[in-house]
Design an enzyme around this catalytic site. Structure first.
Site, PDB file in Angstrom:
ATOM      1  CG  ASP A 121      -3.126   3.522  -2.333  1.00 44.18           C
ATOM      2  OD1 ASP A 121      -2.338   3.955  -1.498  1.00 44.18           O
ATOM      3  OD2 ASP A 121      -4.089   2.925  -2.186  1.00 44.18           O
ATOM      4  CG  ASP A 179      -1.935   1.114   1.183  1.00 44.41           C
ATOM      5  OD1 ASP A 179      -2.896   0.848   0.602  1.00 44.41           O
ATOM      6  OD2 ASP A 179      -1.617   2.320   1.626  1.00 44.41           O
ATOM      7  CG  LEU A 180       1.413   3.224  -3.772  1.00 43.31           C
ATOM      8  CD1 LEU A 180       1.141   4.208  -4.842  1.00 43.31           C
ATOM      9  CD2 LEU A 180       2.954   2.597  -3.463  1.00 43.31           C
TER      10      LEU A 180
END
Length: 621
Positions: free
Chosen positions: A523, A480-481
């Site tokens: 994301d 996960d960004l």
């Protein structure tokens, strides 16, 4: 006053899910739940408020969590009909911002008559204190319409005094379309049936006639009102004098569930033999259960009368029907003289003036990987005296490939010796390309071209099978960004999309040829690692990923630094399928975020069980 223990975010989300799954009217249940929460907040006395401020904040968080993650449209109004809250789903539907809506009446924010009826209902509910419901139609981006079922209900405080109102709207466009589609289909069936020269009859599962068309009335010289509701065995006709035998055939078709075709013969009042060619088709409900039969009968009396006359020409007629609009070939026995139609030369882009066709020549034009298929199919059709129907590739003179569908059959003399073989070749290149494109789109993310969730699950299943056979392990990395929402919100989705594509490119560089990078959505990315011998194999890839992400991203004239948090789950230690491993990796990822982001964590049940769960904790199903 009894103590009130606030529910955890997971429990609130679970309650919301159960309402939608189990309630006959989920909108009313959600409305009641929201109202009860607000009434509880408003019912606290001033002397109790200081002791319950924390509880009130928790209840507000619960309301916000339910509302802001809801797919329904939720709006809250004060006594003057001004909006004091709109959830994200509502803002997205209206295409407006919270600043454009808060503090305004609906018709002030959106001038015109579009929401006039809704605002009138809102005023009535605030005045009378009685909930009401209505339907609202909104224009869609594609020029069509969106339909919403809207519940308007009073907002009351702890004393029962009205302090405003709520509206909860649900998109019922698909339901409307389904209803309209069913009505159109029924109308189309009636129109086609009533104007068809074919005889059409419908039966229910107990074989009672439910419909006969005008052609049936004309053929049997009876009115539909006299026959609908009866069974063939109860009321026979001149066309079906033996209804009992006919019902046996119908029951067998219901039992098998397969289409069937039968010939019906009878003698008319003038003593002439008549023939019907009847198709019998089981009709099924959406669940696939047979609910009746549809019979379509065509009068083939004239065809039968001319059958003997046409018998001599039947072979040529069948050939003409087979080769219509496609290339054809013919091979004579025993000399094996070969003939190609002009369409064959055009399809294969060959010059007919410089070529003497033969079976071997045709076979050499077939793609090398498909030659055995073509040769075996033709040889087996000769030995089994059956036709063949295959798809294969052809090589053009310039090296390009065309996909073709080839059909062939052989005719024999009375002794069983082959006389000649004929066949057709149809260009299906565009069809194959379309099928491949559809298959690709079904399994890949349109933005990053990475495998999607469905394909990622298949790849993990393969990795698990390999792990079982090789006594190795497999791993699922959930990525996960960090802070990606801020990029989207400040720089726009175009920049965000470029970042996501760059992330996909960098992640692919970091993995082995046997591994898979997938985008789940937003994301969130997943990496499937196959054939893991020890944890160091995973850490090498993780370090490579973090190293790649040390270099800033270029996106539409912006230079951005992007970090990520990674959660890691192992097979078989943490789960034995995609869902369980994804859940464990997700939990580990949140542990990495809690530790300060730009980090990784292996799933550890002991650590997870002691983590403090906040309202932002994600539930993975």
């Amino acid at each position: 006053m009894r103590a009130y223990t606030p529910s955890s975010p997971q429990e609130i989300a679970q309650q919301y899910y159960e309402i939608f799954q189990n309630s006959a009217d989920p909108i009313e249940e959600i409305s009641r739940d929201i109202t009860e929460r607000i009434c509880y907040e408003q019912s606290l006395k001033d002397t109790e408020r200081l002791g319950h401020e924390k509880l009130i904040r928790q209840k507000e968080l619960e309301f916000r969590m339910l509302s802001e993650n809801s797919l329904d449209n939720i709006v809250r109004y004060d006594l003057e009909g001004r909006m004091i809250y709109l959830n994200p789903c509502t803002l997205e539907v209206l295409g407006l911002t919270e600043q454009q809506m808060i503090g305004k009446r609906l018709t002030e924010a959106i001038p015109g008559n579009l929401f006039k009826e809704l605002e009138n209902s809102l005023r009535q509910v605030i005045t009378e204190g009685k909930a009401t419901e209505l339907y609202q139609t909104l224009p869609s981006e594609d020029g069509g319409s969106l339909h919403y079922h809207i519940l308007v209900m009073p907002d009351k405080d702890g004393d029962g005094s009205i302090v405003g109102a709520f509206i909860i709207g649900r998109d019922v466009t698909m339901q409307r379309k389904l209803q309209e589609s069913l009505a159109i289909r029924e109308l189309e069936f009636r129109t086609l049936a009533e104007n068809s020269p074919d005889v059409i009859v419908r039966y229910n599962k107990t074989l009672h006639r439910t419909y006969v068309n005008l052609a049936w009335e004309k053929l049997n010289e009876m009115r539909s009102i006299d026959i609908v509701g009866t069974r063939p065995a109860e009321k026979s006709t001149s066309v079906l004098p033996n209804g009992d035998e006919y019902e046996v055939q119908l029951r067998n078709i219901i039992k098998s569930g397969n289409n069937d075709r039968i010939d019906i013969q009878w003698t008319d009042d003038e003593g002439h033999r008549r023939f019907l060619d009847q198709f019998i088709i089981p009709e099924r409900n959406p669940k696939g259960d047979i609910v009746g039969l549809l019979t379509i009968s065509r009068d083939i009396t004239q065809q039968k009368q001319f059958e003997e006359i046409l018998k001599r020409n039947e072979e040529r007629l069948n050939e003409a029907q087979t080769i219509a609009m496609v290339g054809s070939w013919e091979m004579e026995f025993p000399g094996l003289a070969f003939y190609w139609s002009d369409q064959i030369y055009r399809l294969l882009e060959l010059d007919a003036s410089n070529l003497t066709p033969s079976y071997d020549h045709f076979l050499n034009l077939v793609h090398p990987d498909d030659r055995e298929l073509v040769d075996i199919s033709f040889s087996e059709s000769l030995s089994s005296k059956t036709h063949y129907d295959i798809d294969h590739r052809m090589l053009l003179p310039d090296g390009r490939i065309k996909y073709v569908r080839e059909q062939g059959r052989t005719y024999y003399d009375e002794s069983g010796n082959p006389l000649r073989s004929i066949g057709t070749v149809q260009d299906i290149t565009e069809k194959k390309a379309a099928e491949q494109k559809i298959e690709y789109m079904a399994l890949h993310d349109p933005l990053t071209k990475l495998p999607n969730r469905l394909l990622a699950k298949e790849r993990l299943d393969q990795a698990i099978k390999y792990a079982d056979s090789s006594e190795l392990s497999a791993a699922l990395l959930f990525i996960d960004l960090d802070g990606f929402k801020t990029i989207n919100d400040t720089l726009g989705h175009s920049v965000g999309d470029e970042i996501l594509k760059s992330v996909a490119t960098k992640l692919k560089v970091c993995i082995r040829s046997t591994d898979t990078v997938s985008r789940l959505g937003g994301d969130e990315f997943v990496i499937i690692l196959s054939g893991i011998d020890k944890s160091e194999d995973i850490l090498k890839i993780v370090r490579k990923i973090f190293h790649e992400f040390e270099v800033p991203f270029h996106a539409l004239n912006h230079l951005l630094s992007v970090s990520m948090s990674i959660g890691i789950a192992l097979y078989p230690d943490h789960g034995d399928d995609f869902a369980s491993l994804l859940q464990k990796a997700d939990m580990a990822m949140y542990q990495a975020k809690a530790a300060g982001k730009n980090d990784y964590r292996f799933f550890d049940p002991k650590v997870i069980n002691t983590m403090h769960i906040t309202q932002n904790t994600k539930i993975v199903s």
